[in-house]
Scaffold this motif. Structure first.
Motif, mmCIF file in Angstrom:
data_model
loop_
_atom_site.group_PDB
_atom_site.id
_atom_site.type_symbol
_atom_site.label_atom_id
_atom_site.label_comp_id
_atom_site.label_asym_id
_atom_site.label_seq_id
_atom_site.Cartn_x
_atom_site.Cartn_y
_atom_site.Cartn_z
ATOM 1 N N GLU A 26 9.250 -27.730 -80.547
ATOM 2 C CA GLU A 26 9.406 -28.682 -81.642
ATOM 3 C C GLU A 26 8.917 -27.986 -82.948
ATOM 4 O O GLU A 26 9.371 -28.467 -84.270
ATOM 5 C CB GLU A 26 8.549 -29.950 -81.647
ATOM 6 N N GLY A 27 7.886 -26.788 -82.859
ATOM 7 C CA GLY A 27 7.675 -26.264 -84.122
ATOM 8 C C GLY A 27 8.606 -25.728 -84.584
ATOM 9 O O GLY A 27 8.934 -25.287 -86.000
ATOM 10 N N ALA A 28 9.536 -24.853 -83.729
ATOM 11 C CA ALA A 28 10.652 -23.984 -84.025
ATOM 12 C C ALA A 28 11.786 -24.977 -84.579
ATOM 13 O O ALA A 28 12.468 -24.592 -85.678
ATOM 14 C CB ALA A 28 11.463 -23.353 -82.749
ATOM 15 N N ARG A 29 11.794 -26.252 -84.200
ATOM 16 C CA ARG A 29 12.884 -27.078 -84.714
ATOM 17 C C ARG A 29 12.339 -27.510 -86.142
ATOM 18 O O ARG A 29 13.356 -27.327 -87.073
ATOM 19 C CB ARG A 29 12.931 -28.259 -83.840
ATOM 20 N N THR A 30 11.435 -27.534 -86.567
ATOM 21 C CA THR A 30 10.604 -27.777 -87.697
ATOM 22 C C THR A 30 10.971 -26.711 -88.655
ATOM 23 O O THR A 30 11.400 -26.861 -89.943
ATOM 24 C CB THR A 30 9.189 -28.240 -87.736
ATOM 25 N N VAL A 31 10.689 -25.424 -88.129
ATOM 26 C CA VAL A 31 11.026 -24.300 -88.987
ATOM 27 C C VAL A 31 12.435 -24.191 -89.365
ATOM 28 O O VAL A 31 13.116 -23.894 -90.454
ATOM 29 C CB VAL A 31 10.666 -22.940 -88.097
ATOM 30 N N ALA A 32 13.480 -24.601 -88.440
ATOM 31 C CA ALA A 32 14.913 -24.637 -88.581
ATOM 32 C C ALA A 32 15.225 -25.609 -89.537
ATOM 33 O O ALA A 32 15.980 -25.232 -90.568
ATOM 34 C CB ALA A 32 15.643 -24.728 -87.035
ATOM 35 N N LEU A 33 14.808 -26.967 -89.432
ATOM 36 C CA LEU A 33 15.251 -27.693 -90.613
ATOM 37 C C LEU A 33 14.730 -27.107 -91.963
ATOM 38 O O LEU A 33 15.391 -27.557 -92.941
ATOM 39 C CB LEU A 33 14.811 -29.131 -90.192
ATOM 40 N N ASP A 34 13.486 -26.699 -91.959
ATOM 41 C CA ASP A 34 12.785 -26.273 -93.386
ATOM 42 C C ASP A 34 13.662 -25.249 -93.970
ATOM 43 O O ASP A 34 13.671 -25.108 -95.227
ATOM 44 C CB ASP A 34 11.322 -26.152 -93.263
ATOM 45 N N SER A 35 13.990 -24.292 -92.904
ATOM 46 C CA SER A 35 14.607 -22.956 -93.675
ATOM 47 C C SER A 35 15.983 -23.220 -93.835
ATOM 48 O O SER A 35 16.799 -22.312 -94.420
ATOM 49 C CB SER A 35 14.217 -22.111 -92.855
ATOM 50 N N LEU A 36 16.956 -24.085 -93.151
ATOM 51 C CA LEU A 36 18.317 -24.073 -93.059
ATOM 52 C C LEU A 36 18.946 -25.241 -94.026
ATOM 53 O O LEU A 36 20.118 -25.277 -94.143
ATOM 54 C CB LEU A 36 18.673 -23.899 -91.774
ATOM 55 N N SER A 37 17.995 -26.149 -94.104
ATOM 56 C CA SER A 37 18.509 -27.465 -94.682
ATOM 57 C C SER A 37 19.299 -27.221 -96.000
ATOM 58 O O SER A 37 18.783 -26.230 -96.909
ATOM 59 C CB SER A 37 17.516 -28.546 -94.895
ATOM 60 N N GLY A 38 20.192 -27.919 -96.369
ATOM 61 C CA GLY A 38 20.929 -27.838 -97.607
ATOM 62 C C GLY A 38 21.948 -26.588 -97.629
ATOM 63 O O GLY A 38 22.232 -26.128 -98.861
ATOM 64 N N GLY A 39 22.729 -26.443 -96.433
ATOM 65 C CA GLY A 39 23.585 -25.447 -96.397
ATOM 66 C C GLY A 39 23.078 -23.726 -96.314
ATOM 67 O O GLY A 39 23.719 -23.277 -96.375
ATOM 68 N N ARG A 40 21.666 -23.736 -95.994
ATOM 69 C CA ARG A 40 21.123 -22.383 -96.143
ATOM 70 C C ARG A 40 21.659 -21.765 -94.575
ATOM 71 O O ARG A 40 22.043 -22.652 -93.797
ATOM 72 C CB ARG A 40 19.803 -22.471 -96.505
ATOM 73 N N GLU A 41 21.319 -20.440 -94.560
ATOM 74 C CA GLU A 41 21.752 -20.024 -93.590
ATOM 75 C C GLU A 41 20.783 -18.590 -93.436
ATOM 76 O O GLU A 41 20.373 -18.042 -94.091
ATOM 77 C CB GLU A 41 23.198 -19.395 -93.427
ATOM 78 N N LEU A 42 20.460 -18.056 -92.074
ATOM 79 C CA LEU A 42 19.829 -16.952 -91.827
ATOM 80 C C LEU A 42 20.506 -16.355 -90.516
ATOM 81 O O LEU A 42 21.040 -16.934 -89.540
ATOM 82 C CB LEU A 42 18.424 -17.427 -91.355
ATOM 83 N N THR A 43 20.388 -14.978 -90.792
ATOM 84 C CA THR A 43 20.759 -14.130 -89.476
ATOM 85 C C THR A 43 19.646 -14.396 -88.409
ATOM 86 O O THR A 43 18.739 -15.116 -88.508
ATOM 87 C CB THR A 43 20.799 -12.586 -89.831
ATOM 88 N N ARG A 44 20.052 -13.987 -87.417
ATOM 89 C CA ARG A 44 19.239 -14.193 -86.367
ATOM 90 C C ARG A 44 17.687 -13.439 -86.560
ATOM 91 O O ARG A 44 16.735 -13.840 -86.351
ATOM 92 C CB ARG A 44 19.723 -13.345 -84.824
ATOM 93 N N ALA A 45 17.877 -12.188 -87.100
ATOM 94 C CA ALA A 45 16.549 -11.589 -87.497
ATOM 95 C C ALA A 45 15.786 -12.430 -88.328
ATOM 96 O O ALA A 45 14.625 -12.366 -88.340
ATOM 97 C CB ALA A 45 17.079 -10.187 -87.897
ATOM 98 N N GLY A 46 16.705 -13.037 -89.488
ATOM 99 C CA GLY A 46 15.849 -13.550 -90.602
ATOM 100 C C GLY A 46 15.201 -14.921 -89.989
ATOM 101 O O GLY A 46 14.106 -15.387 -90.380
ATOM 102 N N PHE A 47 15.996 -15.650 -89.213
ATOM 103 C CA PHE A 47 15.067 -16.802 -88.348
ATOM 104 C C PHE A 47 14.103 -16.810 -87.630
ATOM 105 O O PHE A 47 13.054 -17.313 -87.643
ATOM 106 C CB PHE A 47 16.386 -17.593 -87.420
ATOM 107 N N LEU A 48 14.115 -15.419 -86.864
ATOM 108 C CA LEU A 48 12.960 -15.340 -85.828
ATOM 109 C C LEU A 48 11.693 -14.534 -86.789
ATOM 110 O O LEU A 48 10.681 -14.814 -86.367
ATOM 111 C CB LEU A 48 13.375 -13.889 -84.924
ATOM 112 N N ALA A 49 11.952 -13.861 -88.006
ATOM 113 C CA ALA A 49 11.022 -13.882 -88.952
ATOM 114 C C ALA A 49 10.410 -14.990 -89.486
ATOM 115 O O ALA A 49 9.221 -15.010 -89.532
ATOM 116 C CB ALA A 49 11.551 -12.894 -90.118
#
Length: 380
Positions: A119-142
Motif C-alpha cells: 500500500e505504501g508503493a501504491r501511494t507512491v504510484a498515485l502521487d508520482s503518476l497522477s495527472g498523466g505523468r509517467e515514469l520508466t521502471r527505473a524512475g518508479f523504483l527510484a
C-alpha cells in the motif's frame, strides 16, 4: 452434434483463427481484438507476433498502437505479460488476478512484502503518476526508494506486478527504448465493465475465436482459471460456439470462424512463416501435438528452461526453429529445421525472413548451410 474433423482440418482452422490465413488483419488493434491476449514477456517477440499477422506492417505501427493505448501491456493472464485490447484489461484482471496474487503470496512473504509495503508503493504510484505523468521502471523504483521502500532483489518486480494486477499500474508509451509506467485508470479511462459470469463467457468466446479449434483444457491452461469457471464460461458462450470432434476429443470453435469448417476452401497468404518465440500458435494450448510431434517439442525449449525459440511453420506445422544474432556486420538468422527443407519450404522461409526484416527495419541475412536444400546442379 460435433462436426468431425481431421488434424489437417484443425490446423487449417487454427491458421484462420490466428490471422495467418484468410483475409488479412488490417492493424495491430485487429490482432489483439481477434486473439484477446498476445504473450509479450519477450517484448520484441510480442511486437513481431502482432506484426506477422498484419502483412506490410512495421514495428513503428505496433509501437504507435501501444503509445496511443490501442494495445496495453500488463499481466492479464497467468501472471505473464501480454498485449491486450485496452478496453478489455479491467475485466480480464477481475477474472485472473485473484488466483495469480494468491499464488504469489509465499514469494511476497519471503521478500518481506506485506500489505503495508504494497500500500505504501501504491501511494507512491498515485502521487508520482497522477495527472498523466509517467515514469520508466527505473524512475518508479527510484521513487519507491526515495520513500524508504526497498526494491532490492525481486522486490521491485513484485511491487510493480502487484500494483498492475490490482489495477493501479500498467505499461504505457515509449520513452526512448523504455516503456513507461502509467496509472491504468488514466491510461484506459473507458474500460468495459462485465459481471463475473458475463466476463467468463466473453473470455471463452474470444479465446475460441482467436485460438480455435481448442479444448476446454486448453482454455483452462491458457487462462489458469478453475475448471468450474471454465464450465460456467462454456455455458454462457455455448450459443456462440461450434463443437469439433478430433479423434473423439471435443474441440470448440467460435461460430464466427465457421468458414474454416471441413469442406471449406483454404485461404492462405503464405504456407511458411517465421513466427517469434512464445507465439500464441504454440503457447496458446495445453496440448501441442496437433502442430508439433511430442518427440520434437523439447527442441523448441532447449534445456526445458521456459524459453521458447522462434518457430518455422510450414503448412501449419512446426518444422523447426530459427535464431537471430546481431553482430557489428548486421543481423544474421540461422535456421534449425528438424529435417532438411524442401526447395519450396526454403523459398518460403526466405520470404518470411524478408517480411521480418522489413517489419523490423533492419537488414537481415540468412546464414547459408544448415537446413537448406542441396543446390540444383545443372546437367551438362
Amino acid at each position: 452434434m460435433a462436426t468431425r474433423a481431421s488434424r489437417t482440418d484443425v490446423i487449417r482452422m487454427r491458421l484462420g483463427c490466428h490471422g495467418l490465413s484468410g483475409p488479412a488483419l488490417s492493424n495491430p488493434g485487429a490482432v489483439a481484438g481477434r486473439m484477446l491476449a498476445v504473450q509479450a514477456q519477450d517484448y520484441r517477440a510480442g511486437l513481431w507476433a502482432i506484426g506477422v499477422r498484419v502483412p506490410g506492417s512495421t514495428v513503428s505501427d505496433v509501437a504507435r498502437a501501444i503509445d496511443t493505448a490501442v494495445l496495453v501491456r500488463s499481466w492479464p493472464l497467468r501472471g505473464t505479460l501480454h498485449f491486450v485490447p485496452a478496453p478489455d484489461l479491467h475485466w480480464m484482471l477481475g477474472l485472473s488476478a485473484p488466483r495469480v496474487l494468491a499464488g504469489m503470496r509465499t514469494r511476497r512473504a519471503q521478500l518481506g512484502l506485506d500489505d503495508s509495503a504494497i500500500e505504501g508503493a501504491r501511494t507512491v504510484a498515485l502521487d508520482s503518476l497522477s495527472g498523466g505523468r509517467e515514469l520508466t521502471r527505473a524512475g518508479f523504483l527510484a521513487a519507491l526508494e526515495a520513500q524508504g521502500i526497498s526494491t532490492g532483489g525481486q522486490r521491485g518486480y513484485h511491487l510493480v506486478a502487484n500494483l498492475a494486477l490490482t489495477g493501479t499500474l500498467c505499461w504505457g508509451r515509449h520513452t526512448g527504448t523504455a516503456q513507461t509506467l502509467v496509472l491504468l485508470d488514466e491510461w484506459v479511462p473507458s474500460p468495459r465493465r462485465l459481471e463475473h459470469d458475463e466476463a467468463l463467457g466473453e473470455l471463452t468466446t474470444r479465446y475460441f475465436r482467436g485460438h480455435g479449434p481448442a479444448t476446454a483444457k486448453d482454455l483452462a491452461w491458457w487462462s489458469q482459471l478453475t475448471l468450474a469457471d471454465i464450465r460456467i464460461g462454456l455455458g454462457v458462450a455455448r450459443k456462440d460456439l461450434i463443437e469439433i470432434d478430433l479423434g473423439g476429443v471435443t474441440h470448440f470453435l467460435a461460430a464466427s470462424a465457421e468458414a474454416g469448417l471441413p469442406g471449406s476452401a483454404p485461404q492462405r497468404r503464405s504456407t511458411v512463416f517465421a513466427l517469434p518465440g512464445f507465439d500464441e500458435y504454440l503457447l496458446g494450448y495445453r496440448g501441442r501435438s496437433v502442430v508439433v510431434p511430442d518427440d520434437r517439442f523439447p527442441l523448441l525449449v532447449p534445456g526445458r528452461n521456459g524459453i521458447f525459440l522462434p518457430l518455422i511453420l510450414s503448412d501449419g506445422r512446426v518444422v523447426g526453429t530459427w535464431r537471430t544474432e546481431t553482430t557489428p556486420r548486421g543481423v544474421w538468422v540461422e535456421a534449425a529445421p528438424f529435417e532438411t527443407m524442401t526447395p519450396r519450404q526454403w523459398a518460403g522461409f526466405e520470404r518470411a525472413i524478408d517480411d521480418y526484416a522489413r517489419f523490423s527495419g533492419r537488414p537481415v541475412t540468412i546464414r547459408p548451410g544448415r537446413g537448406a536444400p542441396d543446390p540444383v546442379v545443372p546437367l551438362t
